[in-house]
Scaffold this active site. Sequence first.
Site, mmCIF file in Angstrom:
data_model
loop_
_atom_site.group_PDB
_atom_site.id
_atom_site.type_symbol
_atom_site.label_atom_id
_atom_site.label_comp_id
_atom_site.label_asym_id
_atom_site.label_seq_id
_atom_site.Cartn_x
_atom_site.Cartn_y
_atom_site.Cartn_z
ATOM 1 N N GLY A 1 0.911 -1.268 0.065
ATOM 2 C CA GLY A 1 -0.082 -0.134 0.096
ATOM 3 C C GLY A 1 0.848 1.267 -0.056
ATOM 4 N N ASN B 1 1.197 3.240 -2.397
ATOM 5 C CA ASN B 1 0.518 4.292 -3.226
ATOM 6 C C ASN B 1 -0.697 4.771 -2.540
ATOM 7 O OD1 ASN B 1 1.943 5.145 -5.607
ATOM 8 N ND2 ASN B 1 1.305 2.898 -6.516
ATOM 9 N N ASN C 1 -6.138 4.262 -12.621
ATOM 10 C CA ASN C 1 -4.899 3.105 -12.178
ATOM 11 C C ASN C 1 -3.744 3.725 -12.597
ATOM 12 O OD1 ASN C 1 -3.588 0.411 -11.748
ATOM 13 N ND2 ASN C 1 -3.329 0.468 -13.967
ATOM 14 N N HIS D 1 0.425 3.106 -13.225
ATOM 15 C CA HIS D 1 1.141 2.000 -13.927
ATOM 16 C C HIS D 1 2.605 2.700 -14.004
ATOM 17 C CE1 HIS D 1 2.299 -1.348 -16.523
ATOM 18 N NE2 HIS D 1 2.992 -0.352 -17.241
#
Length: 213
Positions: free
Chosen positions: A12, A14, A108, A110
């Site tokens: 976790g 982010n 999202n 990436h």
Amino acid sequence: MTRIAVLVSGGGTNLQALIDAQGRGELKNGVIAAVISSRADAFALERAARAGIPGYVVSRKDYGSNREMTAALVEQLRGLEIGLVVLAGFLHILTEEMVQAYPNAILNVHPALIPSFCGAGYYGLHVHEKALDYGVKVTGATVHFVNEEPDGGPIVLQKAVDIREDDTPETLQRRVMEQCEWSILPRAVSLFCEGRLHVEGRHVKITEGAVWQ
């Protein structure tokens, strides 16, 4: 106020960047209302608890297929009145029911500059290994909307870093996280919650207005 759910599977980092941004008042018109993990032992749930954010578990092993898991997630999200879903190290493939339930409302992050080093099989450290093997001179991170194609949705924000001669996949991964992901993910979330992101085909338009840097 947009209610945000962060989907996680591991440590976790982010998520922590989002929690820290929220603590600094940088998630304009948004609040992290839930953290949903695919693993009961994910450290991300501990991060959520420390921040006073409700944590939930929707474990892949409890369902016969990704479709069944996705249906359970959608039901959970709707029950929590979530307006924005953030994938932050969520390591399972979600089926089309998720995108249908939250069109242009799933973000999202990436760890590469899409369309480079993305798509099926490109996740975690593998992305940075491929970037170094290919010999590119810059890499970075991308925040994008999620659609039915892995890493194929419209791009919201990107940030780049130079690759160094002595980089390893591990050092590159850390630098991309610290200098790119932890910066652009909270900003993209805030822009969404402020109503400043508008999708036109493959393009995401950002309307003018004051935004934190």
